[in-house]
Write a protein that holds these residues in place. Structure first.
Motif, PDB file in Angstrom:
ATOM      1  N   GLN A 135       1.465  -0.142   4.110  1.00 11.36           N
ATOM      2  CA  GLN A 135       2.342  -1.278   3.859  1.00 11.36           C
ATOM      3  C   GLN A 135       1.698  -2.173   2.817  1.00 11.36           C
ATOM      4  OE1 GLN A 135       3.268  -3.761   7.211  1.00 11.36           O
ATOM      5  NE2 GLN A 135       5.058  -4.603   6.148  1.00 11.36           N
ATOM      6  N   SER A 136       2.460  -2.591   1.845  1.00  8.19           N
ATOM      7  CA  SER A 136       1.933  -3.436   0.777  1.00  8.19           C
ATOM      8  C   SER A 136       2.085  -4.902   1.163  1.00  8.19           C
ATOM      9  CB  SER A 136       2.679  -3.152  -0.519  1.00  8.19           C
ATOM     10  OG  SER A 136       2.488  -4.206  -1.410  1.00  8.19           O
ATOM     11  N   HIS A 137       0.989  -5.654   1.022  1.00 10.02           N
ATOM     12  CA  HIS A 137       1.076  -7.102   1.218  1.00 10.02           C
ATOM     13  C   HIS A 137       0.890  -7.821  -0.094  1.00 10.02           C
ATOM     14  CE1 HIS A 137       0.912  -6.211   5.437  1.00 10.02           C
ATOM     15  NE2 HIS A 137      -0.249  -5.576   5.296  1.00 10.02           N
ATOM     16  N   GLU A 138       0.873  -7.046  -1.177  1.00  7.85           N
ATOM     17  CA  GLU A 138       0.670  -7.651  -2.491  1.00  7.85           C
ATOM     18  C   GLU A 138       1.882  -8.478  -2.866  1.00  7.85           C
ATOM     19  OE1 GLU A 138      -1.971  -7.536  -4.187  1.00  7.85           O
ATOM     20  OE2 GLU A 138      -3.100  -5.730  -3.686  1.00  7.85           O
ATOM     21  N   LYS A 139       1.650  -9.379  -3.831  1.00  9.84           N
ATOM     22  CA  LYS A 139       2.758 -10.236  -4.228  1.00  9.84           C
ATOM     23  C   LYS A 139       3.603  -9.584  -5.302  1.00  9.84           C
ATOM     24  CE  LYS A 139       0.891 -14.604  -2.776  1.00  9.84           C
ATOM     25  NZ  LYS A 139      -0.333 -14.070  -2.129  1.00  9.84           N
ATOM     26  N   THR A 140       3.064  -8.598  -5.959  1.00 14.91           N
ATOM     27  CA  THR A 140       3.844  -7.906  -6.979  1.00 14.91           C
ATOM     28  C   THR A 140       3.898  -6.432  -6.602  1.00 14.91           C
ATOM     29  OG1 THR A 140       1.851  -7.598  -8.251  1.00 14.91           O
ATOM     30  CG2 THR A 140       3.217  -9.469  -8.851  1.00 14.91           C
ATOM     31  N   GLN A 141       4.707  -5.759  -7.388  1.00 12.28           N
ATOM     32  CA  GLN A 141       4.863  -4.343  -7.111  1.00 12.28           C
ATOM     33  C   GLN A 141       3.551  -3.616  -7.379  1.00 12.28           C
ATOM     34  OE1 GLN A 141       7.107  -2.178  -9.921  1.00 12.28           O
ATOM     35  NE2 GLN A 141       7.889  -0.716  -8.444  1.00 12.28           N
ATOM     36  N   ILE A 142       3.286  -2.641  -6.529  1.00 15.32           N
ATOM     37  CA  ILE A 142       2.105  -1.825  -6.810  1.00 15.32           C
ATOM     38  C   ILE A 142       2.577  -0.455  -7.270  1.00 15.32           C
ATOM     39  CG2 ILE A 142       0.609  -3.109  -5.243  1.00 15.32           C
ATOM     40  CD1 ILE A 142       0.863  -0.850  -3.234  1.00 15.32           C
ATOM     41  N   ARG A 143       1.810   0.075  -8.199  1.00 15.11           N
ATOM     42  CA  ARG A 143       2.240   1.311  -8.835  1.00 15.11           C
ATOM     43  C   ARG A 143       1.280   2.431  -8.497  1.00 15.11           C
ATOM     44  NH1 ARG A 143       1.208   1.149 -14.025  1.00 15.11           N
ATOM     45  NH2 ARG A 143       0.106  -0.812 -14.081  1.00 15.11           N
ATOM     46  N   ASP A 144       1.820   3.612  -8.719  1.00 15.12           N
ATOM     47  CA  ASP A 144       0.924   4.767  -8.720  1.00 15.12           C
ATOM     48  C   ASP A 144       0.117   4.875  -7.437  1.00 15.12           C
ATOM     49  OD1 ASP A 144       0.278   6.968 -10.057  1.00 15.12           O
ATOM     50  OD2 ASP A 144      -1.097   6.037 -11.497  1.00 15.12           O
ATOM     51  N   VAL A 145       0.820   4.691  -6.319  1.00 19.49           N
ATOM     52  CA  VAL A 145       0.103   4.763  -5.051  1.00 19.49           C
ATOM     53  C   VAL A 145      -0.239   6.231  -4.804  1.00 19.49           C
ATOM     54  CG1 VAL A 145       0.192   4.237  -2.602  1.00 19.49           C
ATOM     55  CG2 VAL A 145       1.413   2.794  -4.227  1.00 19.49           C
ATOM     56  N   LYS A 146      -1.438   6.478  -4.499  1.00 21.84           N
ATOM     57  CA  LYS A 146      -1.873   7.853  -4.277  1.00 21.84           C
ATOM     58  C   LYS A 146      -2.612   7.937  -2.968  1.00 21.84           C
ATOM     59  CE  LYS A 146      -2.272   9.470  -8.984  1.00 21.84           C
ATOM     60  NZ  LYS A 146      -3.207   9.456 -10.115  1.00 21.84           N
ATOM     61  N   LEU A 147      -2.430   9.047  -2.324  1.00 18.03           N
ATOM     62  CA  LEU A 147      -3.021   9.214  -1.018  1.00 18.03           C
ATOM     63  C   LEU A 147      -3.985  10.399  -1.081  1.00 18.03           C
ATOM     64  CD1 LEU A 147      -2.652   8.350   2.027  1.00 18.03           C
ATOM     65  CD2 LEU A 147      -1.059  10.245   2.186  1.00 18.03           C
ATOM     66  N   THR A 148      -5.122  10.201  -0.547  1.00 15.74           N
ATOM     67  CA  THR A 148      -6.068  11.310  -0.402  1.00 15.74           C
ATOM     68  C   THR A 148      -6.365  11.388   1.079  1.00 15.74           C
ATOM     69  OG1 THR A 148      -6.984  10.985  -2.579  1.00 15.74           O
ATOM     70  CG2 THR A 148      -8.387  12.108  -0.989  1.00 15.74           C
ATOM     71  N   ALA A 149      -6.167  12.554   1.673  1.00 18.16           N
ATOM     72  CA  ALA A 149      -6.355  12.610   3.112  1.00 18.16           C
ATOM     73  C   ALA A 149      -6.906  13.955   3.512  1.00 18.16           C
ATOM     74  CB  ALA A 149      -5.030  12.359   3.822  1.00 18.16           C
ATOM     75  N   GLY A 150      -7.605  13.966   4.596  1.00 16.98           N
ATOM     76  CA  GLY A 150      -8.149  15.210   5.104  1.00 16.98           C
ATOM     77  C   GLY A 150      -9.516  15.012   5.695  1.00 16.98           C
ATOM     78  N   LEU A 151     -10.204  16.106   5.810  1.00 18.78           N
ATOM     79  CA  LEU A 151     -11.538  16.073   6.384  1.00 18.78           C
ATOM     80  C   LEU A 151     -12.441  15.269   5.458  1.00 18.78           C
ATOM     81  CD1 LEU A 151     -13.016  17.433   8.794  1.00 18.78           C
ATOM     82  CD2 LEU A 151     -13.842  19.106   7.145  1.00 18.78           C
ATOM     83  N   LYS A 152     -13.173  14.333   6.003  1.00 23.02           N
ATOM     84  CA  LYS A 152     -14.055  13.515   5.180  1.00 23.02           C
ATOM     85  C   LYS A 152     -15.176  14.397   4.628  1.00 23.02           C
ATOM     86  CE  LYS A 152     -16.592   9.262   5.127  1.00 23.02           C
ATOM     87  NZ  LYS A 152     -17.038   8.109   5.863  1.00 23.02           N
ATOM     88  N   PRO A 153     -15.384  14.386   3.328  1.00 22.48           N
ATOM     89  CA  PRO A 153     -16.426  15.250   2.767  1.00 22.48           C
ATOM     90  C   PRO A 153     -17.796  14.833   3.287  1.00 22.48           C
ATOM     91  CG  PRO A 153     -14.998  14.385   1.051  1.00 22.48           C
ATOM     92  CD  PRO A 153     -14.676  13.643   2.295  1.00 22.48           C
ATOM     93  N   GLY A 154     -18.693  15.790   3.235  1.00 21.12           N
ATOM     94  CA  GLY A 154     -20.068  15.479   3.619  1.00 21.12           C
ATOM     95  C   GLY A 154     -20.351  15.790   5.072  1.00 21.12           C
ATOM     96  N   GLN A 155     -19.440  16.465   5.756  1.00 24.06           N
ATOM     97  CA  GLN A 155     -19.745  16.876   7.128  1.00 24.06           C
ATOM     98  C   GLN A 155     -20.192  18.340   7.109  1.00 24.06           C
ATOM     99  OE1 GLN A 155     -17.012  15.080  10.200  1.00 24.06           O
ATOM    100  NE2 GLN A 155     -15.737  14.850   8.400  1.00 24.06           N
ATOM    101  N   ASP A 156     -20.354  18.887   8.276  1.00 20.76           N
ATOM    102  CA  ASP A 156     -20.811  20.264   8.406  1.00 20.76           C
ATOM    103  C   ASP A 156     -19.929  21.207   7.579  1.00 20.76           C
ATOM    104  OD1 ASP A 156     -21.784  22.653   9.181  1.00 20.76           O
ATOM    105  OD2 ASP A 156     -21.540  22.326  11.349  1.00 20.76           O
ATOM    106  N   ALA A 157     -20.546  22.088   6.812  1.00 20.77           N
ATOM    107  CA  ALA A 157     -19.786  22.971   5.926  1.00 20.77           C
ATOM    108  C   ALA A 157     -18.850  23.893   6.708  1.00 20.77           C
ATOM    109  CB  ALA A 157     -20.743  23.797   5.082  1.00 20.77           C
ATOM    110  N   ASN A 158     -19.237  24.261   7.923  1.00 25.65           N
ATOM    111  CA  ASN A 158     -18.378  25.151   8.709  1.00 25.65           C
ATOM    112  C   ASN A 158     -17.052  24.492   9.064  1.00 25.65           C
ATOM    113  OD1 ASN A 158     -20.249  27.160   8.691  1.00 25.65           O
ATOM    114  ND2 ASN A 158     -21.293  26.380  10.516  1.00 25.65           N
ATOM    115  N   LEU A 159     -17.092  23.176   9.180  1.00 28.31           N
ATOM    116  CA  LEU A 159     -15.865  22.469   9.534  1.00 28.31           C
ATOM    117  C   LEU A 159     -14.813  22.647   8.453  1.00 28.31           C
ATOM    118  CD1 LEU A 159     -17.107  19.120  11.093  1.00 28.31           C
ATOM    119  CD2 LEU A 159     -16.112  21.077  12.227  1.00 28.31           C
TER     120      LEU A 159
END
Lengths: 146, 1086
Positions: free
Chosen positions: B777-801
């Motif tokens: 949810q945006s609480h900014e006062k102006t429009q925000i652009r180019d919203v991008k999402l990066t999601a998934g397993l956080k890097p830097g954990q066990d390689a087998n994961l």
């Protein structure tokens, strides 16, 4: 009896230096400064000897034609250097030793003073009363005739 | 340098060697003679005997021997030692004269040759009349001699020749000119050496014999002379122990002489000579402490013997030479293997020599300051007839006069004047510098860096006196940093003062400015009036004018300097000097401090520059600029004042650009960081402060980093240690010591103003498509652009994961190995203020355990900072840890058809497989279906249909199924027989319709199959009635290939009545089954 008395910081800059006013002051400064060569060498030769068994008095550092330069180093590597006229035969090793001890005691008093900031030059520090006792003691050593 | 009056004579300093002359050798035209001579003198190594050879013609005239004195009664010596004496015995009067003569034993004209040889010997003897010099004859022969005694003619003729020449047999030698020339020569010279030693021995005896004639009153000088001669002859004889002993006696005798102003120089000269010899021999005997002790004694005895006050510089010169000569001896001994130490090395002697040379210079300056009109006396009183003195250390105008009264005062005056005028021409500085540089070389060797620096300062000062300002500056500049780094400000100030004078006299602008800057600084111990003067000069120089001359400068040099400065002005042009301050302590101090260790990119970066001047008067600067590691910011951090050069003085206390002594000036700078620099460090690389004006002269002080000079690190340390309370200052002022340099800051991204919310139902179940709902949810006062999402397993954990975790946006299909563990930069679009968006994310976890998941949302927003439009990239991230668990446990057991637990099953006998599915999930599970896939070795007895379709299991509930199976006989299988797989299809009850069903495959355990010979199966009705018959049927089955004898006995219980055969014996056929019936009637009690 002594013609010049100096206290040198661990980092080898002068904390206090006083010489007989009649003589060329600069000459004594140089003399004290050059004597640090020998002090450094003696300290490094002492190495890691047991601290409580270490002899603080370094003895005669080097003789010049007219003066004898003696050294003393405290456990915290503060150096005392004393220049004595060569012609003054009354001052023997024992006298020099006891003079250094007196100087050391007096310096310890300065260090114990809560208004003294270790590493500050003793003469130039703001508070006059701080160094007065030390100054008086040095004066007594410089004029006292054996 | 040519030898001066004070240099020790060469013949004194050399090592005395026996002197032997060779005659009769024609080394120019005769090759054989040449070869002989070469063998004597070429490549003489140290192991050869110490002889100095000389080739002379046979008729050479040796110095005449004076007639022997028979009585000393009337003899009054005129001096201690004649100047020619040592040389005479080293180079003129030989110990042995060798006559070479070509003569073979079988010479046909023997008689003639023999007499010619005798004549030659006679001529030599004539010339040596009165001397004890030995004569020897060497016959150069072409033939190799026979062994001694075999050649009869040879021994006869040898005897005859000795007779003719009046020689002893020991003085006749044969030198066959054959292959082994050098060997013969070595044998010859050893023989010569013996003769020479005998000669010097007799000489010593001869001198000693004079002693008895001497008396203490008139012959005092002779005592010294004779003792010296004995010692010297002993040295020639290579008897150094006795030589030393005799020199020591001589030394004591010299000091017993009655000293007076007229002969003091002679006494000192001789004492110096003898002392030199003693010290030299002590070093040679490897007793350096004796040498040092002797030298100290010598100096103590002679120090006060100044002699004539008008010529006291002579005493200083002599003293200087004594120390120098000893230093040389010491140094030479070290080169030959002696070890010196820090506190006892030649350097000290050179240093002392230099001190005396300085004293000599001072004395000469005060004693020889005659008017230019005073002419050098004519005739020259220092000239002698022969050009040299008769005796060492005497005055040329009254040689040989022993009286203590001055017979001719006028002559004396002229003589003194001549000496004084001569002294004026001596290059004192040159002597002093040479000695000092000798000392420097020594102290460098013996770990005395400070002593070395001190001597170099003296050298520099001496160069200054000698008006070689370039060299002076070079030396002073070199050592300055040593004193600066150790904080010896008094000494530094003194050196700087000299250096300033040098740079003034050479009109070296940059040096002049540099030294002035430091002399005005806090490290300088100059008085305020001096500082005022220097500051005034500095301002003059910056305004392109000449500075006032430095005090105590040589008048003539000062005039030259003024001309040079005038030339500098007319040459005005590129007059900008940049001076790096990190190596010295200038009078302006600078500290830079960012307000914070980090700044958000949308707020301006702010920092202060603190400046403080230590000079006595206010000073104005013209420009201050700050440089950064990103040079684009440099333009924003410049303060410049377009002031004319003459304003520097007029309006000194106004404006930002003026530094008031002792007051800290704070200058605030602000700039907006570039968005590219987000995540980077902005560092102040340098601060430049310009003094003066570009139209005049301009000095740019350059601080590296955020300020600080050579002394500030120590000061900062002291300030940090200090717990002194600082007096209160007005609000806008700060204590200099309390300012801590902060020369770098980080640019960090703008604070995001959105919320990221995650919704899910933990824990995740193995292999399910776990749903994660991301709400942004945006609480900014102006429009925000180019919203991008990066999601998934956080890097830097066990390689087998990473291998066992898969993420997708589409929950409708099961994801496999090809799906990534992290989805990056999923474009989501723009968001209006207040708007919110939701995104579903499906995660499939192949293994149990906990995982960290990252949800990172980035966007662009336009914003303003300091009225500047900038595009900021913001981002927000959320992490969540999700536990993955098994959805259920499956237990499998084998039971008999009577539901009895089976350890093993029996071939061909049906048994039951029971599965038990226990839900472990905290959420309700729907078992969509189950399936049993049998292994080929198993067969089913009835239909294999699922009994748990669409069963919903709550936590802790279980669902069981039962299958009847049979296993045909397979023989003995190790480890049992595979049963097959049990496949469960399931999903969360709460999951949406379109979420795929998950198939979980369970491998069933192996079972041990056993063959049995006989199988008994009882067929009992499920119930019986009281008093009615109960038919019991037993099936007996023979499972073997053979006919078996079976005996059956039935033992009924008391509750039943029994009918039928109680005991039967029958053969049972292989693979045959029998039915056996019996009936029982009974009643039950209670």
């Amino acid at each position: 009896m002594a013609v010049c008395i100096a206290v040198i910081a661990k980092e080898n800059y002068p904390l206090y230096i006083r010489s007989t006013p009649t003589e060329n002051e600069l000459r004594f400064h140089y003399m004290v400064h050059t004597s640090l060569d020998v002090v450094d060498e003696k300290i490094s030769a002492m190495g890691k000897a047991l601290v409580d068994q270490r002899e603080l008095y370094l003895g005669l550092l080097y003789p010049t034609e007219d003066y004898k330069v003696y050294g003393y180093v405290t456990n915290s590597k503060v150096k005392f250097v004393m220049v004595v006229d060569s012609s003054n035969t009354a001052l023997r090793d024992n006298e020099i030793r006891s003079m250094f001890r007196k100087l050391h005691n007096s310096y310890t008093d300065v260090m114990c003073n809560p208004f003294y900031n270790p590493g500050d030059r003793i003469q130039s520090s703001g508070s006059v009363s701080l160094s007065r006792a030390f100054d008086n003691m040095v004066t007594s050593m410089m004029i006292q005739v054996c | 340098m040519s030898p001066t009056q004070w240099d020790l004579p060469v013949e004194l300093c050399c090592r005395p060697m026996a002197f032997v002359t060779l005659t009769g050798l024609d080394v120019v035209y005769n090759a054989v003679h040449r070869a002989v001579w070469d063998a004597f003198c070429a490549n003489r190594r140290a192991d050869r005997v110490p002889i100095s050879f000389k080739v002379l013609p046979g008729d050479h005239e040796y110095p005449k021997c004076r007639p022997k004195r028979t009585s000393y009664e009337w003899y009054i010596p005129k001096g201690i030692l004649k100047t020619g004496w040592m040389n005479k015995h080293l180079n003129l009067v030989p110990a042995l004269v060798v006559v070479f003569y070509e003569l073979d034993w079988d010479e046909p004209q023997w008689k003639e040759k023999q007499s010619e040889c005798a004549t030659r010997v006679e001529i030599v003897r004539q010339s040596l009349q009165g001397r004890n010099t030995k004569v020897a004859v060497v016959l150069i022969q072409k033939k190799t001699p026979l062994p001694p005694g075999e050649d009869v003619i040879a021994s006869e003729r040898a005897a005859a020749l000795c007779n003719a020449c009046e020689l002893s047999g020991k003085s006749l030698f044969v030198l066959p000119h054959t292959d082994h020339l050098v060997g013969y020569i070595i044998r010859l010279e050893n023989a010569f050496y013996e003769h020479a030693q005998t000669y010097y021995y007799t000489e010593i005896r001869r001198v000693k014999s004079h002693k008895e004639f001497l008396n203490k009153t008139t012959h005092q000088l002779l005592f010294v002379r004779h003792q010296f001669k004995i010692a010297f002859f002993s040295e020639l004889k290579q008897d150094t122990q006795n030589a030393l002993k005799n020199y020591r006696t001589a030394y004591n005798l010299v000091h017993e002489l009655r000293a007076h102003e007229t002969n003091i120089l002679e006494i000192k000269t001789m004492a110096g000579f003898i002392n030199y010899k003693i010290c030299r021999l002590c070093f040679q005997h490897n007793t350096p402490l004796d040498a040092i002790a002797q030298f100290r004694k010598h100096i103590d005895l002679c120090k006060k013997k100044i002699g004539s006050a008008e010529l006291s510089f002579e005493h200083a010169a002599w003293m200087s030479k004594q120390f120098q000569a000893f230093g040389d001896l010491f140094d030479e001994a070290i080169k030959l293997g002696l070890t010196a130490i820090q506190t006892q090395n030649p350097g000290f002697y050179y240093q002392q020599a230099a001190y005396y040379a300085q004293e000599r210079k001072q004395l000469a300056k005060s004693l020889c300051n005659h008017e230019a009109s005073v002419m050098y006396p004519n005739p020259d009183p220092l000239e002698t007839q022969t050009g040299v003195l008769d005796f060492y250390g005497q005055r040329s105008w009254r040689q040989g006069i022993l009286s203590f009264d001055l017979s001719d005062p006028e002559k004396e005056k002229v003589g003194v004047l001549a000496i004084q005028l001569k002294e004026r021409n001596v290059a004192h500085s040159e002597i002093i510098i040479t000695l000092l540089s000798n000392a420097v070389a020594q102290f460098k060797k013996y770990k005395c860096p400070r002593m070395k620096s001190h001597l170099m300062v003296q050298m520099g000062e001496e160069y200054y006196y000698a008006k070689d300002y370039t060299k002076a500056l070079k030396l002073l500049d070199y050592v300055m940093c040593d004193y600066r780094s150790e904080g010896w400000w008094t000494l530094l100030t003194s050196i700087l003062t000299t250096a300033l004078k040098c740079s003034y006299l050479m009109a070296q602008l940059k040096d002049y400015i540099t030294y002035s800057l430091e002399l005005l600084g806090r490290a300088s111990t100059l008085k305020d009036d001096q500082k005022s003067r220097i500051e005034k000069n500095l301002i003059n120089v910056l305004m392109n004018e000449s500075p006032d001359p430095e005090p105590d400068c040589d008048i003539f040099a000062g005039k030259t300097a003024q001309k040079l400065w005038a030339d500098r002005i007319s040459l005005a042009g590129s007059n900008i000097f940049t001076i790096g301050v990190q190596d010295f302590v200038p009078f302006v101090q600078c500290k830079a401090k960012f307000h914070a260790p980090s700044f958000h990119v949308d707020v301006p970066v702010e920092f202060d520059i603190y400046l403080k001047a230590d000079c006595p008067h206010p000073i104005r600067f013209s420009k201050l600029c700050v440089s950064f590691n990103n040079q684009e910011y440099n333009q924003f951090c410049v303060i410049e004042e377009a002031s004319k050069a003459n304003e520097v003085l007029e309006n000194p206390t106004q404006g930002k650009m003026c530094l008031v002594p002792g007051k800290t000036r704070k200058l605030l700078f602000k700039f907006v960081a570039k968005t590219e620099d987000v995540g980077k460090k902005i560092e102040i690389t340098s601060v430049d402060l310009a003094l003066g004006n570009e139209t005049g002269r301009c000095v740019v002080l350059n601080w590296q980093g955020g300020g600080g000079d050579a002394a500030s690190s120590q000061e900062a340390l002291q300030a940090a240690r200090s717990f002194k309370r600082r007096p209160k200052l007005p609000d806008n002022e700060v204590h200099w010591d309390s300012i801590i340099i902060q020369a770098s800051t980080m640019i960090i991204s703008r604070v995001p103003n959105i919320s990221v919310h995650l919704q899910h139902e933990p824990p995740a179940l193995t292999n399910e498509m776990y749903c994660l709902v991301v709400t942004v949810q945006s609480h900014e006062k102006t429009q925000i652009r180019d919203v991008k999402l990066t999601a998934g397993l956080k890097p830097g954990q066990d390689a087998n994961l990473t291998q066992k975790t898969h993420v997708t946006l589409h929950g409708t299909e099961l994801c496999d190995e090809s799906y990534p563990a992290l989805l990056t930069d999923i474009p989501v679009g723009d968001l209006h203020p207040g708007e919110q968006l939701e995104k579903m994310l499906y995660v499939r976890c192949g293994t149990v355990g906990s995982r960290m998941f990252l949800v990172y949302v980035s966007y662009l927003i336009n914003t303003t900072a300091e009225e500047k439009e900038i595009v900021c990239k913001c981002h927000k991230d959320e992490t969540v840890t999700i536990e993955t668990v098994f959805p259920f446990d499956v237990a499998v057991k084998f039971v008999s058809t009577k539901f009895e637990h089976l350890e093993r099953v029996y071939a061909d006998i049906p048994f039951l497989l029971m599965t038990d599915l226990l839900s472990a999930s905290p959420w309700a599970l729907t078992v969509v279906s189950s399936e049993l896939q049998l292994a080929p070795s198993m067969t089913t007895v009835d239909q294999l249909e699922s009994q748990v379709d669409n069963v919903v299991l709550q936590t802790g509930e279980s669902a069981s199924e039962c299958f009847c199976l049979r296993c045909p006989s397979l023989g003995n299988v190790e480890g049992g027989v595979a049963t097959g797989h049990y496949i469960i299809s399931w999903k969360r009850t709460s999951a949406m319709e379109n979420i795929p069903v998950i198939r979980t495959v369970i491998t069933l355990p192996h079972v041990i199959v056993e063959n049995i010979p006989l199988h008994v199966n009882a067929d009992l009705p499920s119930f019986g009635r009281v008093r009615e018959s109960l038919p019991v049927k037993y099936h007996l089955q023979n499972k073997t290939d053979f006919v078996q004898d079976v005996e059956i006995s039935v033992e009924p219980s008391d509750a039943f009545m029994f009918s039928g055969l109680k005991q039967i014996r029958l053969p049972a056929q292989a693979f045959y089954s029998y039915q056996y019936f019996c009936q029982a009637t009974g009643s039950t009690h209670g």
